[in-house]
Scaffold this motif. Structure first.
Motif, PDB file in Angstrom:
ATOM      1  N   UNK A 117       0.843  -1.189   0.000  1.00  0.00           N
ATOM      2  CA  UNK A 117       0.000   0.000   0.000  1.00  0.00           C
ATOM      3  C   UNK A 117       0.880   1.242   0.000  1.00  0.00           C
ATOM      4  N   UNK A 118       0.249   2.393  -0.216  1.00  0.00           N
ATOM      5  CA  UNK A 118       0.954   3.667  -0.122  1.00  0.00           C
ATOM      6  C   UNK A 118      -0.016   4.719   0.385  1.00  0.00           C
ATOM      7  N   UNK A 119       0.517   5.828   0.884  1.00  0.00           N
ATOM      8  CA  UNK A 119      -0.289   6.928   1.414  1.00  0.00           C
ATOM      9  C   UNK A 119      -0.338   8.054   0.400  1.00  0.00           C
ATOM     10  N   UNK A 120      -1.507   8.663   0.280  1.00  0.00           N
ATOM     11  CA  UNK A 120      -1.683   9.737  -0.701  1.00  0.00           C
ATOM     12  C   UNK A 120      -2.738  10.707  -0.182  1.00  0.00           C
TER      13      UNK A 120
ATOM     14  N   UNK B 139      -4.076   0.973  -2.336  1.00  0.00           N
ATOM     15  CA  UNK B 139      -3.380  -0.253  -2.728  1.00  0.00           C
ATOM     16  C   UNK B 139      -2.533   0.027  -3.961  1.00  0.00           C
ATOM     17  N   UNK B 140      -1.316  -0.508  -3.981  1.00  0.00           N
ATOM     18  CA  UNK B 140      -0.481  -0.355  -5.159  1.00  0.00           C
ATOM     19  C   UNK B 140      -1.191  -0.938  -6.384  1.00  0.00           C
ATOM     20  N   UNK B 141      -1.180  -0.230  -7.511  1.00  0.00           N
ATOM     21  CA  UNK B 141      -1.900  -0.739  -8.692  1.00  0.00           C
ATOM     22  C   UNK B 141      -1.353  -2.051  -9.222  1.00  0.00           C
ATOM     23  N   UNK B 142      -0.050  -2.311  -9.019  1.00  0.00           N
ATOM     24  CA  UNK B 142       0.551  -3.562  -9.494  1.00  0.00           C
ATOM     25  C   UNK B 142       1.799  -3.852  -8.672  1.00  0.00           C
ATOM     26  N   UNK B 143       2.011  -5.120  -8.370  1.00  0.00           N
ATOM     27  CA  UNK B 143       3.232  -5.548  -7.677  1.00  0.00           C
ATOM     28  C   UNK B 143       4.191  -6.064  -8.742  1.00  0.00           C
TER      29      UNK B 143
ATOM     30  N   UNK C 174       8.868  -3.318  -7.580  1.00  0.00           N
ATOM     31  CA  UNK C 174       8.260  -3.214  -6.249  1.00  0.00           C
ATOM     32  C   UNK C 174       8.796  -4.322  -5.339  1.00  0.00           C
ATOM     33  N   UNK C 175       8.888  -5.537  -5.861  1.00  0.00           N
ATOM     34  CA  UNK C 175       9.417  -6.647  -5.068  1.00  0.00           C
ATOM     35  C   UNK C 175      10.852  -6.357  -4.626  1.00  0.00           C
ATOM     36  N   UNK C 176      11.648  -5.805  -5.512  1.00  0.00           N
ATOM     37  CA  UNK C 176      13.027  -5.462  -5.164  1.00  0.00           C
ATOM     38  C   UNK C 176      13.067  -4.432  -4.041  1.00  0.00           C
TER      39      UNK C 176
END
Length: 326
Positions: free
Chosen positions: A127-130, A148-152, A156-158
């Motif tokens: 997730x992220x804050x906005x 929620x992040x639009x895509x993992x 992002x995994x790194x």
């Protein structure tokens, strides 16, 4: 056959219920990889006379899982005068959900049986804050909201591996083990980073640590303790907390993770070793029943082992299987 006849035969014990879970399709190469992986988990000096699995105390299992705010259909057990629960959502086909990355190692105990490490490395939401861009009935514009992040993706995994997982390991791991190999086991998802990712390797080896990344065999969720039992137990704890919003999902997954008994995680590692024995018997196959060891009874009698032995004939047959298929 009539349903009433079927029910009578079931009550008479002439039929049995069976829940059948679909398995991944395995190729011959997958079978060889599974056998090779299981053989690598034995203590080297124990083969071939007394094959015994390693304690696996230096292995960290990681994986991702979706957590939904609620399910479309859910069973409740209520008192006779208790009102039915009221659950609502604007769209049944879109229920709020959050993906999490979880990391778990095997708990450790001292010579007196006291737990010195609970094995919980951490669990992190994608997730992220906005800031909210406009007013609504729920909040004013400019309010910080969780999304929620639009895509993992692999990037992002790194980021999560380098900036969340590795710092958590270095914070919680025994300092005396710094320099000894620590293995992070992941599956073969395309979004995962390669085992030789330069950024990860640099951060993993910094400050004298020796943290390595490895992949479990393809199509083998039964070789990861998170899929073998941890996530199912965590899901049950989470559902009992009834989250009501996206922030609530994050808060209550973290709460369920904190409440999860580490003793159960220790038993899952023994279940993993028992599954490995079955895999070796089947030359890498996965159509087996998870063996029951009465682990709770053994733990109550202080007889729970830390590692399981294996029949030398099974190990030797597995070695011959690998040799014959090269």
């Amino acid at each position: 056959m009539a349903k009433t006849t079927l029910f009578r035969r079931l009550k008479e014990g002439r039929l049995r219920r069976h829940s059948n879970a679909i398995k991944s399709t395995l190729t011959d190469e997958n079978n060889r990889a599974r056998v090779k992986f299981c053989l690598s988990m034995f203590q080297p000096l124990s083969i071939p006379q007394q094959p015994t699995f390693d304690g696996m105390h230096n292995v960290i299992h990681i994986d991702e899982k979706w957590f939904y705010r609620t399910q479309k259909n859910q069973k409740f057990y209520l008192g006779l005068n208790e009102e039915d629960p009221k659950r609502t959502t604007q769209n049944k086909n879109y229920i709020e959900k959050v993906m999490f990355l979880a990391a778990v190692a095997r708990p450790r105990y001292d010579d007196d049986g006291n737990m010195t490490f609970d094995g919980k490395i951490g669990i992190w939401p994608f997730t992220f804050l906005e800031e909210a861009k406009r007013d609504s009935k729920n909040r004013d514009a400019g309010t910080i909201v969780t999304k929620v992040l639009p895509a993992v993706t692999r990037k992002v995994s790194q980021d999560y591996m380098v900036n969340k997982l590795l710092p958590a390991i270095k914070e919680k791991w025994h300092v005396s083990d710094r320099g000894y190999p620590i293995i992070i086991q992941q599956d073969n998802a395309k979004t995962h980073i390669p085992v030789n990712d330069p950024m990860f390797c640099e951060a993993a080896m910094a400050d004298g640590w020796n943290i390595r990344l490895t992949c479990e065999p393809p199509n083998s969720p039964d070789l990861n303790i998170l899929n073998l039992g941890f996530f199912a137990a965590l899901q049950a704890l989470f559902q009992n907390l009834f989250p009501g919003s996206l922030d609530d999902i994050v808060t209550k997954v973290l709460q369920a993770y904190g409440e999860y008994p580490p003793e159960r995680c220790n038993r899952i590692f023994l279940t993993l070793q028992s599954c490995m024995r079955e895999i070796l018997k089947l030359n890498g196959g996965q159509h087996y029943k998870v063996p029951h060891m009465r682990k709770m009874a053994l733990a109550g009698a202080s007889l729970l082992p830390t590692r399981l032995p294996c029949d030398p004939a099974i190990v030797n047959a597995a070695i011959e299987f690998l040799s014959a298929t090269i």
